[in-house]
Design an enzyme around this catalytic site. Structure first.
Site, PDB file in Angstrom:
ATOM      1  N   HIS A   1     -15.387  40.304  86.151  1.00 19.71           N
ATOM      2  CA  HIS A   1     -14.810  38.962  86.018  1.00 19.71           C
ATOM      3  C   HIS A   1     -15.290  38.039  87.127  1.00 19.71           C
ATOM      4  CE1 HIS A   1     -11.633  40.515  88.853  1.00 19.71           C
ATOM      5  NE2 HIS A   1     -11.708  39.282  89.319  1.00 19.71           N
TER       6      HIS A   1
ATOM      7  N   GLU B   1     -10.799  35.192  85.615  1.00 20.53           N
ATOM      8  CA  GLU B   1      -9.488  35.286  86.262  1.00 20.53           C
ATOM      9  C   GLU B   1      -9.151  33.915  86.847  1.00 20.53           C
ATOM     10  OE1 GLU B   1      -9.345  37.463  89.975  1.00 20.53           O
ATOM     11  OE2 GLU B   1      -7.204  37.853  89.795  1.00 20.53           O
TER      12      GLU B   1
ATOM     13  N   TYR C   1      -5.777  37.243  83.548  1.00 17.97           N
ATOM     14  CA  TYR C   1      -7.143  37.528  83.103  1.00 17.97           C
ATOM     15  C   TYR C   1      -7.304  37.150  81.643  1.00 17.97           C
ATOM     16  CZ  TYR C   1      -8.175  40.342  87.246  1.00 17.97           C
ATOM     17  OH  TYR C   1      -8.416  40.759  88.521  1.00 17.97           O
TER      18      TYR C   1
ATOM     19  N   HIS D   1     -14.490  34.237  93.569  1.00 23.66           N
ATOM     20  CA  HIS D   1     -15.080  35.559  93.803  1.00 23.66           C
ATOM     21  C   HIS D   1     -15.456  36.183  92.470  1.00 23.66           C
ATOM     22  CE1 HIS D   1     -10.833  36.724  92.998  1.00 23.66           C
ATOM     23  NE2 HIS D   1     -11.394  37.757  92.401  1.00 23.66           N
TER      24      HIS D   1
ATOM     25  N   HIS E   1     -10.939  38.786  99.526  1.00 24.77           N
ATOM     26  CA  HIS E   1     -12.171  39.244  98.899  1.00 24.77           C
ATOM     27  C   HIS E   1     -13.034  38.054  98.486  1.00 24.77           C
ATOM     28  CE1 HIS E   1      -9.511  38.367  95.701  1.00 24.77           C
ATOM     29  NE2 HIS E   1      -9.916  39.189  94.791  1.00 24.77           N
TER      30      HIS E   1
ATOM     31  N   HIS F   1      -1.557  41.362  91.673  1.00 27.86           N
ATOM     32  CA  HIS F   1      -2.256  42.525  92.191  1.00 27.86           C
ATOM     33  C   HIS F   1      -1.524  43.049  93.425  1.00 27.86           C
ATOM     34  CE1 HIS F   1      -5.656  41.773  89.620  1.00 27.86           C
ATOM     35  NE2 HIS F   1      -5.881  40.601  90.152  1.00 27.86           N
TER      36      HIS F   1
END
Lengths: 306, 306, 306, 306
Positions: free
Chosen positions: B213, B264, B254, B153, B198, B245
């Site tokens: 990212h 990431e 990261y 993503h 996501h 997260h």
């Protein structure tokens, strides 16, 4: 993607011989929570990471085995749509009214060619414990036992699985992620209604309606090892594992609940998409497909079912 | 579920300042493979677990940053369907002919309100390395470096993300898995086109078209630790992590590629379904949402973009 | 603690049938590095995390099996001290001059009651790769293959293991961390010269001087899983595992090198101290002691040796 | 090796402001068990994997901090031997009679140059829970919370650490596994009495007798991640982590107990042997030595002590 129709396995109902021992097994060892007991004695369980009312139903009976597996569809209208499709396909569906199970809306049910009852439902109340929706923590209730994240899928044994394949693809919009073709025909199929490598799977077996295992998703291979420690510490019978499946790539361990119903806890497996090819296996590498490290079947896997 | 339309992120194209160093970074450290270099000097990369021709494109330029992100749709007809929907929404789409990138069929492209170019494509050739389809092993090519499984993503920064949200929901059939609402309005959205928490995310930012990212999926938290060891051993700049997260629950680290584009690598996160509630965050717990262990933002996360 | 005498397993020398295939196995799969080849054709290997010149020696021969295992002692004077103790115990020791193996100082060697040659040495040159001593990174050379950290211990099969136990305790200052007592006497012992649950172990067996396995330490259970993936991917014969030992608690997998010598890669196990009780096992739970999850021995484990 | 003298950290006694909250923290979160409360209100804790009576002592006081750390020696005669050595070194030792703490035999105590009280004892009763010795399971009591395996080491802050180093090496037979030398002298030392990279460590600090942290050993990096989840879920203040130390290589997270005493849970680190070189660090790479991923100190680590 435009997501519609069958979303995921919603719940499974199994027959158990001993209710208190079964509740202990699924709550203390596998790490589920008891939501409620119904007036007819059925016991409803869930994991703390599931929103829906329950994902596992235990029914006291004199023989262990499979009663039904119910898939959740996106919306109520899907139930009518699928009822029509099922009828058009030549299978009769029946209606189960809302409230037959606590927290679950109306269901339609039908018997697939392998002799298993499948149900569809669109509505579930939420029950506790469940994830918080506003400013959530990673978990609300501290994981325990095997730290099961969700009821994930079932593997069922029965005849006519070519017809099951056709039905699930044509009527319920599933896709076949993997299949085993033996010289005498189709032996096994892994079917996906989303992005998991399997939501339900079938192995050809002469007797209809048989149950091989219900599987729970774990976070990682470390939790598979933790599950193995729990199984031996509490003298729970292990079938095989820790090992990996070549098929789906899941890292896994199989064991039996107190009534002899097989359970799996597993992790991993690739992400499936509908544009990916169906992965195929033949008899030459079937052992590796089933148990990637042992590279051969164990007798129990093919013959012990409830 | 009936799966149609947008399947997943197909590839991203980033601008890099130094091509040889970038290739080293993405192949030796992150663990991708170079598929080919195009006649215009663009370099095409993929992981060994991806079937499609490539998932990452590097373009030499004088400034780092984002060129485009392309989503794969299920079938060619979807391209026409989405082109019409996009036009009806009031956004002009352009056509990129097949072959503009090696291995990729025709694409349609358009600029979303945050100023980012998005593309859709339906056809990709397969390239090596890729998983075997018949009697496959768990991997064909031994994983190396950070053992990235796939390009997963991107998080993009720009204005008008309320409009992005509306566009992705209404036109591209995405769902909003999580959102952050601040006293002065919507700050961030995590959008899913399937069962991942996501596939693309946006944070409100005054300047359009900015890149935060690109993320690669790893197998587990152990691989996140391994990635961290690699980053320090090779003096690659870490932004933050290993951490988790709160939003999406992913375990993550990261860091920056040699041109300053943020990468990431992460693992985990819950399985998303379209009947699940959108998880919401407010300014009180935003720090925990972004970095669950630190419980506060670091300045770089909100301000350093390319 | 005042540490003196025997420190740890220094190296093991095994006979192999095919040198190039063996080098590939131990370097590419297990993850060691070749240090050098001696003028007599013996090949010297080490892991990148070991300082000493080598920890594994391969000798081409017509039968596979065990030549010797050498323990490193703290200082040269220990060699004289142990030579006297060994002689006082009634066992004749011989001298191997410095340089018989590259990088290794003088050794004393002797045959223990089970028929195995054991050696002691005090001096080893360092060789590359090895950890840096000033401002070190976690690793200098990126781990590969199974990511073996060190040659850790060996399990040997032979008669008279009660006498081995007495000799190792009385003469070499080892302690017995675990033992298996069967109705007909002592079956197996796990001996520690430091804080690991075992540095060498013996199982009673009619034929003297037999070799069961040489073990390599891995960082964690995840690496045991990775090792298992490597084994099946490259068609290396697995004996058993991934599983856990009840004895020592190690998480483990067993397999065979190309000559049929058994290898183990394992992780974990409790920290042993000399004030801890010897853990004891009887025939009732021996299966669980050996393979904690399977809870029974496999035939190969008790009978297949080189 | 011939093992004698100081075996390991036996227990630490810390001052806490709030006893019930502290007991909750160390039992529910870190995963210890309360063994007993003494007549003077001190509370004695242990992990389920430790045999000795206790490894952690909490004393109610008006300021948090360090009372003492006691090392277990192999036999009672060692106490006399070390008392003489300590006196010969010029430090006065006092006697604590058996029974001053429940389950613990006579102790000798003394103040080291950094101003910390250290004790030695040879005898401890065993207490429950503890591992079984005959046919043991991997654990008797299911691990909970952070799943701490043992109290492992402490880091203390004070002046005159060069003198501490000399004392621990010359009098107590410790070895220096790692050290940090700054332009203005020795900054920090990691001292081992066995095969762990550290059993006690010191950082130079102007004020004597200060406490930086007490550390608990975990099984693996996955458990460090689990600990991090627990810390945020229960709003426990994290100092730093999950991260890794360059020094010792441990994977770690730091946090604070309810009184402000710093705790560490960690895993890994290399196996230390007395023939290994002392690893050295200078000011250029000190940040990487302390926090391998962040590559710089955080202010709290150098300044916040109790």
């Amino acid at each position: 993607m435009a997501i519609s129709g069958v979303l995921r396995p919603g719940f499974i109902q199994l027959r158990v011989l001993d209710m208190p021992g079964s509740i202990d097994h699924y709550t203390k060892r596998i790490g589920m929570h008891q939501v409620t007991e119904g007036p007819d004695g059925r016991v409803y369980l869930k994991t703390a990471d599931e929103f829906d009312h329950h994902s596992f139903v235990l029914r006291r009976a004199d023989t262990a085995g499979y009663d039904l597996m119910a898939f959740k569809v996106l919306e109520d209208a899907d139930l009518d749509k699928f009822e029509k499709r099922i009828a058009d396909y030549g299978i009769a569906a029946d209606h189960v009214p809302a409230g037959e199970m606590p927290g679950i809306g109306r269901r339609i049910g039908f018997k697939i060619p392998s002799g298993h009852r499948i149900e569809l439902f669109a509505h579930s109340e939420q029950s506790d414990p469940k994830p918080r929706v506003h400013n959530p923590d990673v978990w609300e209730v501290e994981p325990h036992g095997m730290r099961a994240l969700r009821f994930d899928h079932a593997l069922l044994y029965g005849p006519e699985i070519e017809k099951n394949l056709n039905f699930f693809e044509k009527v319920l919009d599933f896709r076949c992620a993997e299949r085993v073709d033996m010289p005498d025909g189709l032996l096994a199929i892994w079917l996906s209604c989303g992005m998991k490598a399997h939501d339900i799977a079938f192995v050809k077996y002469p007797e209809p309606g048989k149950f091989h295992h219900a599987a729970f998703d774990l976070e990682n291979w470390n939790d598979v090892g933790n599950a193995a420690d729990i199984l031996t510490r509490y003298d729970i019978s292990i079938d095989i594992g820790p090992t990996r499946h070549g098929i789906t790539r899941g890292q896994t361990i199989y064991f039996f609940d107190p009534s002899g119903n097989r359970n799996e806890v597993f992790t991993g497996g690739y992400t499936y998409y509908p544009d990916l090819p169906t992965r195929t296996w033949d008899e030459k590498e079937l052992g590796k497909g089933i148990f990637y490290y042992e590279r051969k079947m164990n007798d129990a896997f093919l013959s012990v079912v409830t």
